[in-house]
Motif scaffolding. Structure first.
Motif, short mmCIF file in Angstrom:
data_model
loop_
_atom_site.label_atom_id
_atom_site.label_comp_id
_atom_site.label_asym_id
_atom_site.label_seq_id
_atom_site.Cartn_x
_atom_site.Cartn_y
_atom_site.Cartn_z
N ILE A 134 0.84 -1.20 0.00
CA ILE A 134 0.00 0.00 0.00
C ILE A 134 0.87 1.25 0.00
O ILE A 134 0.58 2.24 -0.68
CB ILE A 134 -0.95 -0.01 1.21
N ASP A 135 1.97 1.21 0.75
CA ASP A 135 2.90 2.34 0.78
C ASP A 135 3.47 2.61 -0.60
O ASP A 135 3.56 3.76 -1.05
CB ASP A 135 4.02 2.04 1.78
N LEU A 136 3.86 1.53 -1.32
CA LEU A 136 4.38 1.70 -2.68
C LEU A 136 3.32 2.29 -3.60
O LEU A 136 3.62 3.20 -4.39
CB LEU A 136 4.87 0.36 -3.23
N ASP A 137 2.09 1.80 -3.51
CA ASP A 137 1.02 2.30 -4.37
C ASP A 137 0.75 3.78 -4.13
O ASP A 137 0.46 4.53 -5.06
CB ASP A 137 -0.26 1.48 -4.17
N MET A 138 0.83 4.22 -2.87
CA MET A 138 0.64 5.64 -2.58
C MET A 138 1.76 6.48 -3.19
O MET A 138 1.52 7.55 -3.74
CB MET A 138 0.56 5.86 -1.06
N LYS A 139 2.99 5.97 -3.11
CA LYS A 139 4.12 6.70 -3.71
C LYS A 139 3.98 6.77 -5.23
O LYS A 139 4.22 7.82 -5.84
CB LYS A 139 5.43 6.03 -3.33
N LEU A 140 3.59 5.64 -5.85
CA LEU A 140 3.44 5.63 -7.30
C LEU A 140 2.30 6.55 -7.74
O LEU A 140 2.40 7.22 -8.78
CB LEU A 140 3.18 4.20 -7.79
N ALA A 141 1.22 6.59 -6.97
CA ALA A 141 0.10 7.47 -7.30
C ALA A 141 0.54 8.93 -7.21
O ALA A 141 0.17 9.75 -8.07
CB ALA A 141 -1.08 7.21 -6.36
N TRP A 142 1.34 9.25 -6.20
CA TRP A 142 1.81 10.64 -6.06
C TRP A 142 2.75 11.00 -7.21
O TRP A 142 2.66 12.10 -7.78
CB TRP A 142 2.52 10.82 -4.73
N LEU A 143 3.66 10.09 -7.57
CA LEU A 143 4.58 10.36 -8.68
C LEU A 143 3.83 10.54 -10.00
O LEU A 143 4.16 11.43 -10.79
CB LEU A 143 5.59 9.22 -8.81
N ALA A 144 2.82 9.69 -10.23
CA ALA A 144 2.06 9.80 -11.47
C ALA A 144 1.28 11.11 -11.51
O ALA A 144 1.20 11.76 -12.56
CB ALA A 144 1.10 8.61 -11.58
N GLU A 145 0.71 11.50 -10.39
CA GLU A 145 -0.06 12.75 -10.34
C GLU A 145 0.85 13.96 -10.50
O GLU A 145 0.49 14.94 -11.14
CB GLU A 145 -0.80 12.83 -9.01
N THR A 146 2.06 13.89 -9.94
CA THR A 146 2.98 15.02 -9.96
C THR A 146 3.69 15.16 -11.30
O THR A 146 3.83 16.26 -11.84
CB THR A 146 4.03 14.88 -8.85
N HIS A 147 4.13 14.01 -11.87
CA HIS A 147 4.96 14.06 -13.08
C HIS A 147 4.26 13.52 -14.32
O HIS A 147 4.78 13.68 -15.42
CB HIS A 147 6.25 13.27 -12.84
N GLY A 148 3.12 12.87 -14.12
CA GLY A 148 2.37 12.36 -15.27
C GLY A 148 2.82 10.98 -15.70
O GLY A 148 4.01 10.73 -15.85
N GLY A 149 1.87 10.07 -15.90
CA GLY A 149 2.16 8.73 -16.39
C GLY A 149 2.81 7.84 -15.35
O GLY A 149 3.07 8.25 -14.22
N SER A 150 3.10 6.61 -15.75
CA SER A 150 3.74 5.66 -14.85
C SER A 150 5.19 6.07 -14.62
O SER A 150 5.90 6.43 -15.56
CB SER A 150 3.68 4.25 -15.45
N ARG A 151 5.62 5.99 -13.37
CA ARG A 151 6.98 6.41 -13.02
C ARG A 151 7.74 5.28 -12.34
O ARG A 151 8.40 5.46 -11.33
CB ARG A 151 6.93 7.63 -12.10
N VAL A 152 7.65 4.06 -12.90
CA VAL A 152 8.27 2.93 -12.22
C VAL A 152 8.69 1.86 -13.23
O VAL A 152 8.06 1.70 -14.29
CB VAL A 152 7.30 2.31 -11.19
N VAL A 153 9.77 1.15 -12.90
CA VAL A 153 10.17 -0.09 -13.56
C VAL A 153 10.05 -1.19 -12.53
O VAL A 153 10.60 -1.08 -11.42
CB VAL A 153 11.61 -0.01 -14.10
N LEU A 154 9.34 -2.26 -12.88
CA LEU A 154 9.17 -3.41 -11.99
C LEU A 154 9.98 -4.57 -12.55
O LEU A 154 9.76 -4.99 -13.69
CB LEU A 154 7.70 -3.79 -11.88
N ALA A 155 10.91 -5.09 -11.76
CA ALA A 155 11.76 -6.20 -12.20
C ALA A 155 11.56 -7.39 -11.28
O ALA A 155 11.66 -7.25 -10.05
CB ALA A 155 13.23 -5.77 -12.21
N THR A 156 11.29 -8.55 -11.84
CA THR A 156 11.10 -9.76 -11.05
C THR A 156 11.14 -10.99 -11.95
O THR A 156 10.84 -10.89 -13.14
CB THR A 156 9.75 -9.72 -10.29
N ALA A 157 11.49 -12.12 -11.36
CA ALA A 157 11.42 -13.39 -12.09
C ALA A 157 10.11 -14.12 -11.82
O ALA A 157 9.81 -15.10 -12.50
CB ALA A 157 12.60 -14.28 -11.69
N THR A 158 9.34 -13.65 -10.86
CA THR A 158 8.05 -14.30 -10.51
C THR A 158 6.99 -13.23 -10.33
O THR A 158 6.57 -12.93 -9.21
CB THR A 158 8.19 -15.13 -9.22
#
Length: 208
Positions: A65-89
């Motif tokens: 939930i903490d990550l989602d709040m940060k991503l929502a703030w970044l998207a609202e502030t700078h526009g669009g998705s602001r993240v790269v998600l890396a994982t093998a699973t």
């Protein structure tokens, strides 16, 4: 839905009030960070998802939930998705995880239940209870419209399959999986019978 929204707001407010903040430190806003790269992204799979479909709602873990709040703030502030998600699973359990993955990567998605009904449907199967009994259970688990879902994922995800990576894998002895059946011990059987007795009692089926 109104009750679920109210409960979610209360939970978020409570968590925000409980956060230990370093008043002498630098906030995300003050840091100037405008993009995140999240390695081992599967550790954040349990974001909050509200759903009336069986087995798909996620209450939400604090760090997700903490990550989602940060991503929502970044998207609202700078526009669009602001993240790269890396994982093998990326997806290990439910369709909810796929929905969260797409939402975090900037896909404009309908409400979860509408999206889920587009790509999966329910199946009824027999599920073993804690007491060793079988009962019918319906869950959203059969994929439909799989090509469309795959194309949607590929819009923002660079997916590498086993054939693409060409990583060495150990050989199986005998060339195939061998199932070794081990009989239950007397202690395990006694414990299972006790679980069945307690289950009947909790369910109101025990004789009074």
């Amino acid at each position: 839905l109104e009750t679920a929204m109210e409960n979610a707001e209360q939970r978020l407010t409570k968590r925000l009030d409980e956060i230990d903040r370093d008043t002498a430190g630098v906030t995300l806003r003050d840091s100037g960070i405008d993009f995140l790269v999240i390695d081992e992204a599967q550790n954040y799979k349990n974001g909050m998802v509200s759903s009336a479909l069986p087995g798909l709602a996620i209450e939400g873990a604090d760090r997700s939930i903490d990550l989602d709040m940060k991503l929502a703030w970044l998207a609202e502030t700078h526009g669009g998705s602001r993240v790269v998600l890396a994982t093998a699973t990326p997806f290990t359990n439910t369709f909810s995880e796929i929905y969260l993955w797409l939402r975090r990567l900037g896909h404009h998605l309908p409400p979860f239940d509408t999206w889920a009904r587009t790509y999966c449907t329910s199946e009824t199967f027999m599920e073993m209870t804690a007491g060793g009994n079988l009962r019918p259970k319906s869950r959203m688990r059969r994929v439909i419209n799989e090509p469309e879902l795959w194309r949607s994922l590929r819009l923002t995800s660079d997916i590498k399959m086993k054939a693409d990576l060409k990583l060495p894998t150990p050989a199986l002895r005998g060339g195939q999986v061998e199932i070794i059946s081990v009989p239950a011990s007397a202690e395990a059987r006694t414990f299972t019978l006790d679980l069945a007795r307690r289950e009947r009692k909790v369910s109101g089926r025990a004789e009074k």
